[in-house]
Design a protein around this motif. Structure first.
Motif, PDB file in Angstrom:
ATOM      1  N   LEU A   1       0.855  -1.116  -0.075  1.00  0.00           N
ATOM      2  CA  LEU A   1      -0.108   0.330  -0.512  1.00  0.00           C
ATOM      3  C   LEU A   1       0.810   1.337  -0.032  1.00  0.00           C
ATOM      4  O   LEU A   1       0.378   2.603  -0.511  1.00  0.00           O
ATOM      5  CB  LEU A   1      -0.958  -0.412   1.511  1.00  0.00           C
ATOM      6  N   THR A   2       2.275   1.153   0.328  1.00  0.00           N
ATOM      7  CA  THR A   2       3.044   2.903   0.829  1.00  0.00           C
ATOM      8  C   THR A   2       4.133   2.157  -0.605  1.00  0.00           C
ATOM      9  O   THR A   2       4.692   3.479  -0.202  1.00  0.00           O
ATOM     10  CB  THR A   2       3.115   2.469   1.963  1.00  0.00           C
ATOM     11  N   ARG A   3       4.601   1.155  -0.436  1.00  0.00           N
ATOM     12  CA  ARG A   3       5.312   1.761  -1.637  1.00  0.00           C
ATOM     13  C   ARG A   3       4.928   1.400  -3.183  1.00  0.00           C
ATOM     14  O   ARG A   3       4.046   0.417  -3.396  1.00  0.00           O
ATOM     15  CB  ARG A   3       6.187   0.822  -0.752  1.00  0.00           C
ATOM     16  N   PRO A   4       6.530   1.346  -3.930  1.00  0.00           N
ATOM     17  CA  PRO A   4       6.284   0.948  -5.572  1.00  0.00           C
ATOM     18  C   PRO A   4       6.483  -0.012  -5.511  1.00  0.00           C
ATOM     19  O   PRO A   4       6.862  -0.702  -4.551  1.00  0.00           O
ATOM     20  CB  PRO A   4       7.350   1.817  -6.272  1.00  0.00           C
ATOM     21  N   LEU A   5       5.061  -0.846  -6.620  1.00  0.00           N
ATOM     22  CA  LEU A   5       4.886  -2.330  -6.215  1.00  0.00           C
ATOM     23  C   LEU A   5       6.577  -2.880  -5.937  1.00  0.00           C
ATOM     24  O   LEU A   5       6.242  -4.115  -5.796  1.00  0.00           O
ATOM     25  CB  LEU A   5       3.956  -2.831  -8.014  1.00  0.00           C
ATOM     26  N   ASP A   6       7.544  -3.089  -7.594  1.00  0.00           N
ATOM     27  CA  ASP A   6       8.245  -4.002  -7.260  1.00  0.00           C
ATOM     28  C   ASP A   6       8.983  -3.480  -5.810  1.00  0.00           C
ATOM     29  O   ASP A   6       9.925  -4.290  -5.604  1.00  0.00           O
ATOM     30  CB  ASP A   6       9.363  -3.265  -8.729  1.00  0.00           C
ATOM     31  N   ALA A   7       9.273  -2.322  -5.882  1.00  0.00           N
ATOM     32  CA  ALA A   7      10.278  -2.287  -4.198  1.00  0.00           C
ATOM     33  C   ALA A   7       9.568  -2.697  -3.258  1.00  0.00           C
ATOM     34  O   ALA A   7      10.390  -3.443  -2.204  1.00  0.00           O
ATOM     35  CB  ALA A   7      10.399  -0.466  -3.842  1.00  0.00           C
TER      36      ALA A   7
END
Length: 309
Positions: free
Chosen positions: A36-42
């Protein structure tokens, strides 16, 4: 948990309903928060690190299938210091190599291989790969979306054999969350259907949470930094890569990237502004970055061809 060959089977198949009680790991909450809080791959990369460390694994990874289940590729990997990385090796690999494992994943079963040496003859290719990676034990958990197997996440134990048990219930739930985030979005935002049908080109970068396959479309620009290259990404991160800029020039497609200076290459899709100074100098503003990138006289010619300026 150390293995005792007298008590533990060489391999085990576990369905999601076999383990009703979840552990107290907090992995499901951590996975949800990161997605929910980070870019998907990261987020996926950090999830693998968080879970891998807590599970006392030596390597945590994710691989994806193509649309026809004919090939697979590793997309994310975390490993402990001193433990080898194999994410770059396992690209466009025929599923036949993991056929013994794949037939169980398709059934929705997690597979624990507790004794690599004891794998059956039908798993010969898989056994050889595990030995090449110096694995002692491997856990694989399927990732499903819309009732279809799309990926797999798992752990490797390299230093010593290890058996995971109650953690599998949480891993099934984490896999569900990753599937919803990665494959439940539209193809425009996630590239899920397109990426499974024809794998997009990936460049593997060592970031804070392991080696991450990064699509070329997410690279904003490259700048030389002595013997290294600064890789500027769409999520705002800058990764210092050990490959020199001259080597990068052989990795990137010229149709997307423009060499604007002897020390800089940019993805022309992220050029937001061309600034022409009163001195005659040209500079570019890229994506959301505040810095301006200088354009040499030679770089202007190629830039004009791509941007029509």
């Amino acid at each position: 948990m150390q293995l005792s060959s007298d008590l533990v089977q060489p391999w085990e198949f576990v369905s999601r309903d076999d383990r009703v009680a979840a552990s107290q790991s907090g992995w499901v909450f951590d996975t949800a928060m990161l997605l929910l809080t980070r870019p998907l791959d990261a987020a996926i990369a950090e999830i693998l690190q968080v879970i891998g460390v807590d599970a006392e694994a030596d390597r945590a990874w994710m691989f994806e299938y193509d649309a026809d289940h004919l090939r697979f590729r590793n997309t994310h990997e975390w490993s402990r210091g001193g433990v080898g990385s194999f994410v770059q090796d396992l690209q466009h690999v025929p599923v036949t190599m993991i056929g013994w494992l794949h037939q169980r994943l398709v059934l929705g079963q997690a597979v624990m291989v507790n004794d690599i040496e004891a794998l059956p003859r039908s798993a010969g290719a898989l056994r050889a790969e595990f030995i090449r990676q110096n694995n002692k034990s491997v856990l694989s958990v399927p990732v499903f979306h819309d009732g279809k197997l799309v990926a797999c996440i798992g752990f490797d134990a390299v230093a010593a054999s290890r058996r995971w048990s109650d953690e599998i219930a949480d891993l099934f739930r984490c896999a569900d969350l990753i599937a919803a985030a990665r494959y439940g979005r539209s193809p425009i935002t996630s590239g899920s259907e397109d990426s499974q049908a024809a794998y997009p080109a990936l460049i593997y970068l060592r970031r804070a949470h392991g080696i991450l396959g990064t699509p070329l479309t997410e690279i904003v620009g490259l700048r030389s930094s002595k013997d290294y290259t600064e890789v500027w990404l769409v999520d705002g991160a800058m990764v210092l890569d050990p490959r020199p800029l001259t080597q990068w020039l052989g990795l990137i497609p010229p149709g997307w990237f423009v060499r604007i200076h002897r020390t800089a290459v940019v993805n022309h899709q992220f050029v937001r502004e061309v600034v022409r100074r009163s001195s005659g100098a040209w500079q570019l503003r890229l994506h959301d970055y505040e810095d301006h990138w200088p354009v040499s006289r030679a770089g202007r010619v190629e830039l004009r061809a791509h941007l029509g300026v």
